[in-house]
Scaffold this active site. Structure first.
Site, PDB file in Angstrom:
ATOM      1  CB  SER A 348     -15.490   1.522  -2.144  1.00 48.77           C
ATOM      2  OG  SER A 348     -15.603   0.432  -3.040  1.00 48.77           O
ATOM      3  CG  HIS A 467     -19.932  -1.473  -4.277  1.00 44.49           C
ATOM      4  ND1 HIS A 467     -19.428  -2.135  -5.371  1.00 44.49           N
ATOM      5  CD2 HIS A 467     -19.230  -0.302  -4.193  1.00 44.49           C
ATOM      6  CE1 HIS A 467     -18.461  -1.423  -5.921  1.00 44.49           C
ATOM      7  NE2 HIS A 467     -18.332  -0.300  -5.231  1.00 44.49           N
TER       8      HIS A 467
END
Length: 529
Positions: A348, A467
């Site tokens: 990410s 997340h």
């Protein structure tokens, strides 16, 4: 659109520096040139980009559109309602930006709930004696009174514009129109704090959350065999790692790769959100490994499902966490079809890191200069600011100053670091000795940013917050994982692996939601504390 047309489209997009999504399908019976109010792409943090969600054009008279809006709310004849809703939506799309704003304010204020009625009902409610719990006839009568009054209160607490929302939701193309409408509202309240519009947005968001529950969404695996019109939207809406060519698209949909999207019957042929997955032997440390380095590993040898991009197609759905459900569904599906996959992780971006770090370095320099000037101003008592801190540790500062040598631009390590990070085209990343000296401080400060910097008790970084609230943990920081211009601007080239441990997802999500606790693997914590 056929494959050849898609190829031409791709070549055209390659010559453009910025991509823009295709216009949304209008409601039935549109005007010849409807204006798209959702013609923006969702950014990495999930917010609408730009100050306006559409091109503005003149259109039919404001009064006529307002009349159609009122009719869409008040009319009871089902046989003409579809035509009225079509006319209202078509008219709304044709209005200028200023007229749209005015119409939304009218809708939010004039069709809000009747607060005078609510106050009267509340007074009546408070005047009724509370039953004592006895089961006699008088107690039953009092309870019946409460039930009737509570029903009246519930009805009175619903704003009148809810009728429009409900009718559009069941109308063909109406859900897409509501998403476009909310995108317009979000762009307005981003610039102006208008309480009535904020309340309007909040109510519409609650409705969209209900209508877009996982039960109403179809999980679809997107492949090269899907219609070209759908593939075009994948190219247009990819917000994390832009698709550079037709070969790039085909690779992302080919062997060793997966792409899944959530579809809704009311928005056919267009994923509301989609996620790209790479099947890998080990958890990737750089985006180069995923997108460009060699052929994929045989799927039978893969042990890691790596989520490397998640993109939303509708700016009007910002703040509605469809990604949470999508990730969990994809994990379940991959685990079912490929039981040998044991690791589920992401690679990410860290979109807010450089913005935070540059601001922090600049503020520390100002504090240092202020304290230094106070030392020489004997009319002022010297006080060391409690906000002053050393951003660089002693060894880091000496290593950095030695690496830049005589070319150092600054009097201290903090000033040198700030100037390097602000250098044009990230020139510091092209000097091996400087790059080596910057690794330790940038990685340490990045760990601090992710683990400690918070807003309202939650991670300051938008992607981290996404997340972590979904139940992931911070697994590993990766140096020089994204060497693109965007990667350097956002995070100095650093990327992070978030890991979804199947046996701990709910535990991590609960801890983060209740206490803000961030779960991280040991190799993230020790070097930086």
């Amino acid at each position: 659109m056929n494959r050849k047309a898609l190829a031409i489209l791709m070549r055209t997009r390659m010559r453009q520096q910025q991509q823009s999504p295709p216009p949304p399908p209008p409601l039935p019976n549109p005007s010849p040139n409807p204006t798209n109010t959702a013609n923006t792409m969702a950014s990495g943090d999930g917010k609408p980009s730009g100050s306006s969600t559409s091109k503005c054009s003149g259109g039919r008279e404001m009064g006529m559109v307002r009349e159609r809006m009122h009719a869409a709310i008040s009319i009871d004849k089902a046989e003409v309602l579809d035509s009225v809703l079509n006319d209202f939506a078509e008219g709304y799309y044709s209005l200028s930006c200023e007229n749209r704003r005015e119409l939304l304010l009218i809708l939010a204020k004039d069709y809000d709930l009747n607060r005078a009625q609510v106050r009267d009902l509340m007074k009546q409610y408070l005047a009724v004696r509370v039953p004592t719990g006895d089961t006699d006839v008088e107690g039953d009568a009092l309870l019946s009174t409460f039930y009737r009054m509570e029903k009246s209160l519930r009805h009175a607490l619903k704003p009148t514009y809810e009728v429009l929302f409900e009718r559009l939701n069941t109308h063909p193309g109406g859900l897409k129109f509501l998403s476009d409408l909310r995108a317009e509202i979000l762009s307005i309240i981003a610039d102006e704090n208008i309480p009535s519009l904020r309340a309007f947005d909040s109510y519409l968001k609650e409705k969209l959350v209900t209508w877009l529950s996982p039960a109403a969404l179809e999980l679809h695996r997107i492949t090269w065999d899907d219609p070209a019109s759908l593939l075009e939207k994948i190219v247009a809406y990819e917000a994390v790692h832009p698709i550079s060519s037709l070969i790039d698209l085909k690779t992302r949909l080919g062997v060793g790769r997966r792409c899944f999207g959530y579809l809704h019957p009311a928005v056919p042929g267009e994923p509301l959100i989609f996620i790209e997955v790479a099947l890998m032997k080990d958890m990737a440390q750089t985006i180069q490994e995923v997108l460009w380095d060699g052929p994929p590993v045989p799927e039978s040898d893969a042990t890691c499902a790596l989520f490397y991009s998640i993109s939303a197609s509708q700016p009007g759905l910002a703040g509605i966490n469809l990604g949470k459900f999508l990730i969990k569904r994809v994990i379940e599906l991959v685990k079912r079809d490929m039981p040998h996959i044991s690791t589920f992780a992401t690679l990410s971006p860290i979109p807010g890191y450089m913005k935070w770090l540059l601001a922090k370095l600049a503020s520390q320099l100002k504090l240092a200069e202020a304290n230094s000037s106070d030392l020489f101003d004997h009319s002022k008592p010297y006080t060391s600011s409690s906000f002053k801190e050393n951003m660089l540790q002693l060894g880091e500062e000496s290593d950095l100053l030695a690496a830049v040598g005589d070319s150092a631009d600054g009097r201290s390590g903090t000033e040198v670091l700030l100037n390097l990070l602000n250098s044009r085209n990230s020139e510091w990343s092209k000097l091996d000795n400087v790059l080596s000296a910057m690794e330790r401080p940038l990685m340490r400060l990045c760990a601090r940013y992710l683990l400690r910097e918070k807003k309202r008790g939650k991670a300051l970084d938008s992607v981290a917050n996404f997340h972590l609230q979904n139940g992931a943990m911070i697994g590993r920081l990766n140096w020089m994982a994204d060497r693109s211009e965007k990667g350097f601007v956002q995070s100095g080239g650093i990327m992070v692996n978030y890991i979804y441990r199947l046996d701990a997802i709910e535990e991590h999500a609960h801890a983060y939601f209740t206490t803000g606790n961030i779960s991280a693997s040991p190799n993230v914590h020790p070097p930086f504390e």
